[in-house]
Scaffold this motif. Structure first.
Motif, PDB file in Angstrom:
ATOM      1  N   ASP A 378       9.852 -70.875-117.650  1.00  0.00           N
ATOM      2  CA  ASP A 378      11.448 -71.004-116.882  1.00  0.00           C
ATOM      3  C   ASP A 378       9.604 -69.579-115.181  1.00  0.00           C
ATOM      4  N   LEU A 379       9.223 -69.368-116.105  1.00  0.00           N
ATOM      5  CA  LEU A 379       9.052 -68.429-114.811  1.00  0.00           C
ATOM      6  C   LEU A 379       7.726 -68.195-114.387  1.00  0.00           C
ATOM      7  N   GLN A 380       6.647 -69.716-115.701  1.00  0.00           N
ATOM      8  CA  GLN A 380       5.478 -70.206-115.023  1.00  0.00           C
ATOM      9  C   GLN A 380       5.891 -71.404-114.513  1.00  0.00           C
ATOM     10  N   THR A 381       6.878 -72.277-114.759  1.00  0.00           N
ATOM     11  CA  THR A 381       7.212 -73.101-113.438  1.00  0.00           C
ATOM     12  C   THR A 381       7.504 -72.381-111.928  1.00  0.00           C
ATOM     13  N   ALA A 382       8.335 -71.259-111.993  1.00  0.00           N
ATOM     14  CA  ALA A 382       8.494 -71.040-110.536  1.00  0.00           C
ATOM     15  C   ALA A 382       6.908 -69.595-109.931  1.00  0.00           C
ATOM     16  N   ALA A 383       6.049 -70.305-110.958  1.00  0.00           N
ATOM     17  CA  ALA A 383       4.658 -69.672-110.370  1.00  0.00           C
ATOM     18  C   ALA A 383       3.627 -70.804-109.967  1.00  0.00           C
ATOM     19  N   ILE A 384       4.307 -71.914-110.248  1.00  0.00           N
ATOM     20  CA  ILE A 384       3.412 -73.091-110.430  1.00  0.00           C
ATOM     21  C   ILE A 384       4.139 -73.228-108.227  1.00  0.00           C
TER      22      ILE A 384
END
Length: 441
Positions: A378-384
């Motif tokens: 979820d965090l990685q998706t937001a950063a991407i």
């Protein structure tokens, strides 16, 4: 029998120091590496072991010059950023190579921001999140005001990759990829050094900037071989993809840090993006490239150790797991957040997280690990999405350690349905990029 012509590359990371030989098709034909223990600086904080590193590099290169199998035609360097080597008028190091994790006095840091229009104004101008010593240009400010006697000895301040080139060539240069790596030195609006650099008398210490594919010559005793000026490792790792791909793409380079690079995104940074550790790099040509960073490797290591300990599982258990759509749906549809992150800050991305981890209430390891990776992605998706907004791409390459994590990759595919996600690893990509730089006509 004739010798094989090769390009030599030193790839210097914080942990491993590597040496590669690539043939004329840029295939790796030889490698070696060493690990060197940190050396305490004058404040007893660990610093880069510069003298042992220099000795190993020069010895390794001289041995390679005598190889009966290979003839070195080119040389270059790939190196971690946020590090300066300050030399005196004789070209010898005048200070230790301070570690970018070294504490920066809070009062001095606050004074710096006050002198430069406030923290966020400065960060937006330099496309550098506030990272203290990791804003490597501020290391010069730190030395000037906390170690004035050392500062007086400095004649030249080299970014680490260019110092390694200087060691072999004697030439004093700088490059865009190091200057643009969250240094706090470059004003992206003015396309020049920020005004504080002149106000503090720093510019005279910074070598002239030359293009990233500039070729110098090694010293006569080192063969008069065409030699590159060195390159920041993250920028270098991007080069093989740029050469291969003709359509827009982004790269998620994973390891201790997950760095998402969109070379097609030139948009300005917002305050929200800076808060989420979004910044600009400079390409080898000096063009801005938007990236986002996430400390997922260290987070994964911390959380998995806790899981192993609680469930009494052997090391490496998570590597044997395969993606299960059914189990993913189960953890996704749970209303309960399980993970209290150690290093990451979900609140910066508008994502809720618990005050304490509750994964230990899950009866078995696999589901607990799925819960963790679900919340991590979820965090990685937001950063991407921070680097894809306003500059969408159709493909996202994942390289580094997480590209082999089936659960991580498949969850990203679920959460980014409009993007084709491609696990892809150029072996030793930063070294390969450095070799490509000096092989270009």
């Amino acid at each position: 029998m004739s010798k094989i012509p090769v390009t030599a590359v030193f790839d210097i990371g914080k942990t491993n120091k590597k040496f590669f030989l690539f043939d004329d098709k840029l295939a790796e034909v030889h490698s070696s590496y060493i690990r060197l223990d940190a050396i305490p600086d004058e404040d007893n904080f660990p610093s880069e072991p510069l003298a042992p590193l220099e000795e190993w590099m020069l010895t390794t290169f001289k041995e390679a010059l005598q190889s009966p199998d290979y003839e070195i035609k080119r040389l270059n360097f790939s190196c971690h950023g946020a590090s300066f080597v300050h030399t005196d008028e004789n070209g010898n190091p005048a200070t230790p190579l301070y570690d970018y994790l070294k504490p920066f006095p809070e009062d001095l840091l606050n004074r710096f921001y006050e002198e430069n229009g406030g923290k966020m104004t400065f960060c937006r101008a330099t496309s550098s999140p506030p990272l203290a010593m990791l804003n490597s240009g501020l290391q010069l400010y730190f030395i000037k005001y906390t170690k004035p006697e050392l500062f007086k000895k400095i004649a030249h301040s080299f970014h680490f990759p260019q110092y390694l080139s200087f060691l072999f060539t004697g030439e004093i240069v700088s490059d865009y990829t190091s200057i643009g790596c969250h240094t706090g030195l470059w004003d992206y609006e003015a396309n020049d050094y920020h005004e504080w650099v002149d106000r503090e008398g720093i510019r005279k210490l910074l070598p002239p900037i030359v293009p990233g594919n500039t070729l110098l010559k090694t010293k006569p005793e080192l063969g008069n071989i065409p030699c590159g000026i060195g390159v920041h490792d993250s920028s270098s790792a991007l080069l093989p993809y740029i050469e291969q791909e003709k359509e827009p793409f982004a790269l998620l380079s994973t390891g201790t840090w997950s760095i998402c690079i969109n070379p097609f995104n030139k948009t300005k940074l917002t305050k929200k993006e800076l808060k989420c550790d979004c910044l600009h790099f400079l390409s080898i040509k000096g063009d801005p490239i938007k990236i986002s960073r996430l400390f997922i490797g260290e987070e994964h290591k911390y959380q998995v150790e806790k899981l192993y300990e609680h469930f009494k599982m052997p090391l490496g258990t998570y590597k044997k797991l395969k993606f299960s759509a059914e189990l993913y749906e189960k953890v996704k549809n749970s209303a309960v957040k399980r993970i209290r992150f150690q290093y990451l800050k979900p609140e910066d991305y508008g994502i809720d997280h618990p005050t304490e981890s509750t994964w230990h209430l899950i009866p078995e390891f696999t589901e607990a690990y799925y819960s963790f990776i679900h919340e991590l992605t979820d965090l990685q998706t937001a950063a991407i999405k921070l680097v894809l907004d306003n500059a969408p791409v159709g493909r996202l390459f994942i390289d580094g350690g997480f590209n082999a994590n089936d659960i991580f990759v498949e969850m990203l595919r679920k959460k980014l349905p409009g993007v084709k996600i491609i696990p892809s690893d150029f072996p030793n990509g930063s070294a390969l990029g450095a070799a490509m730089l000096v092989s270009m006509d």
